[in-house]
Design a protein around this motif. Structure first.
Motif, PDB file in Angstrom:
ATOM      1  N   TYR A   1     -23.432  11.498 -15.584  1.00 40.17           N
ATOM      2  CA  TYR A   1     -22.101  11.751 -15.972  1.00 40.17           C
ATOM      3  C   TYR A   1     -22.616  13.286 -15.700  1.00 40.17           C
ATOM      4  O   TYR A   1     -22.393  14.146 -15.290  1.00 40.17           O
ATOM      5  N   ALA A   2     -23.770  13.472 -16.954  1.00 33.76           N
ATOM      6  CA  ALA A   2     -24.332  14.739 -18.024  1.00 33.76           C
ATOM      7  C   ALA A   2     -25.008  15.309 -16.720  1.00 33.76           C
ATOM      8  O   ALA A   2     -24.604  16.920 -16.406  1.00 33.76           O
ATOM      9  N   ARG A   3     -24.781  15.048 -15.749  1.00 31.19           N
ATOM     10  CA  ARG A   3     -25.410  15.756 -14.375  1.00 31.19           C
ATOM     11  C   ARG A   3     -24.645  16.089 -13.252  1.00 31.19           C
ATOM     12  O   ARG A   3     -25.433  16.345 -12.037  1.00 31.19           O
ATOM     13  N   THR A   4     -23.567  15.764 -13.144  1.00 34.50           N
ATOM     14  CA  THR A   4     -23.373  15.242 -12.497  1.00 34.50           C
ATOM     15  C   THR A   4     -22.162  17.115 -11.567  1.00 34.50           C
ATOM     16  O   THR A   4     -22.110  18.006 -12.807  1.00 34.50           O
ATOM     17  N   ASP A   5     -22.732  17.238 -10.215  1.00 37.88           N
ATOM     18  CA  ASP A   5     -21.700  18.790  -9.139  1.00 37.88           C
ATOM     19  C   ASP A   5     -21.167  18.238  -8.552  1.00 37.88           C
ATOM     20  O   ASP A   5     -20.797  16.947  -8.165  1.00 37.88           O
ATOM     21  N   LYS A   6     -20.902  19.114  -7.777  1.00 38.30           N
ATOM     22  CA  LYS A   6     -19.847  18.548  -6.830  1.00 38.30           C
ATOM     23  C   LYS A   6     -20.618  17.701  -5.160  1.00 38.30           C
ATOM     24  O   LYS A   6     -20.124  16.612  -4.998  1.00 38.30           O
ATOM     25  N   ASP A   7     -22.239  17.491  -5.307  1.00 38.79           N
ATOM     26  CA  ASP A   7     -22.422  17.026  -3.720  1.00 38.79           C
ATOM     27  C   ASP A   7     -22.453  15.435  -4.937  1.00 38.79           C
ATOM     28  O   ASP A   7     -21.714  14.826  -3.966  1.00 38.79           O
ATOM     29  N   PHE A   8     -23.040  15.415  -5.913  1.00 36.99           N
ATOM     30  CA  PHE A   8     -22.614  13.793  -6.573  1.00 36.99           C
ATOM     31  C   PHE A   8     -21.689  12.754  -6.635  1.00 36.99           C
ATOM     32  O   PHE A   8     -21.290  12.143  -6.200  1.00 36.99           O
TER      33      PHE A   8
END
Length: 288
Positions: free
Chosen positions: A136-143
């Protein structure tokens, strides 16, 4: 799964856990993920039962285990509650300490079990996950695009429930086939079993609550234990062709959470136990 017997075990608070068990030797708990049931272990569990007493449950909310209604804080489907189910199950079957393998959601239950029930766990294998809080902390558009259900299923009820129930088979098939990278890994008989267990309103609600808990109460528990480390030796397995393997340095994410970590990529997608069972079995036996 040939040679396995099915048991239904009451674990407290009105929850009954269905499990398949077989074999002799040290106890080994195998926890499935979403959207599977214990049947996901069908290609590796019989061989593991030659060395271990294997217990393959359906998680709370999945398969033929109890599917309680969720609560406002989603604690009913917290990984803390689900981990407690599994410890109670193993104790009821006579196993105070055990090794554990968890795929997907089952791995997240294993992470919490390793922190809440340290004395029960000898070794832990997590399959195709990074820690929930890390993801969750590293979520970006791709993920978010590739793991859209992490954000769809957590929407307030009954929105996702109603939409999924409009065509359960389509949703389930899309989910499985997008994540698998080995054609035919989930044969039709297994898919139909997953569908049987998934298609009830109670089952779909339970799935949504599992993910709602991951985005709320589970993150609270993780934050409270941010300095805690898993003491049991940990093996991370992941599919080199899947989202997790392509997005994260998987071992690095677990080094932040555990003291003794090793890892191995397998040539598959999200479900190594179904896509590359021989390689998965070899890795499990070498570690366990």
């Amino acid at each position: 799964m040939p040679g396995f017997r099915l048991v239904d075990v009451e674990v407290g608070d009105g929850i009954t856990i269905r499990a398949a068990t077989a074999g002799e030797g040290p106890p080994l708990l195998l926890l499935h993920g979403h959207p599977q049931t214990h049947v996901t272990w069908r290609k590796v569990a019989p061989a593991l039962a030659e060395r271990f007493t294997v217990v393959c449950p359906d998680l709370r909310g999945y398969g033929d285990s109890s599917k309680p209604k969720g609560d406002d804080r989603h604690e009913t489907y917290s990984k803390r509650a689900m981990a407690a189910d599994q410890v109670a199950l193993m104790r009821a079957l006579g196993h105070e300490r055990f090794r554990m393998v968890g795929h997907d959601r089952g791995g997240r239950v294993g992470h919490r079990l390793a922190l809440d029930h340290r004395q029960a766990l000898e070794k832990l294998v997590v399959i195709d996950i990074a820690p929930t809080a890390t993801m969750y902390a590293r979520t970006d558009k791709d993920f978010a695009s590739r793991y859209f259900w992490w954000f769809f299923l957590i929407q307030p009820p009954p929105l996702p429930e109603r939409m999924i129930l409009g065509d359960v088979e389509f949703f389930l098939r899309e989910h499985v086939e997008r994540q698998n990278k080995v054609l035919g890994a989930t044969e039709d008989a297994a898919f139909q079993e997953y569908l049987r267990c998934y298609r009830s309103p109670e089952g779909v609600h339970a799935v949504c609550e599992d993910y709602r808990a991951a985005a709320t109460i589970d993150l609270e528990h993780d934050a409270a234990d941010s300095d805690a480390r898993i003491e049991a030796p940990l093996l991370a397995l992941w599919g080199a062709r899947g989202v997790v393997g392509r997005t994260y340095d998987v071992v690095e994410t677990w080094v932040e959470k555990a003291r003794d970590v090793r890892g191995l990529a397998l040539d598959c997608g999200h479900s190594p136990q179904e896509e590359t069972p021989d390689e998965t079995l070899k890795a499990l036996l070498n570690f366990l």
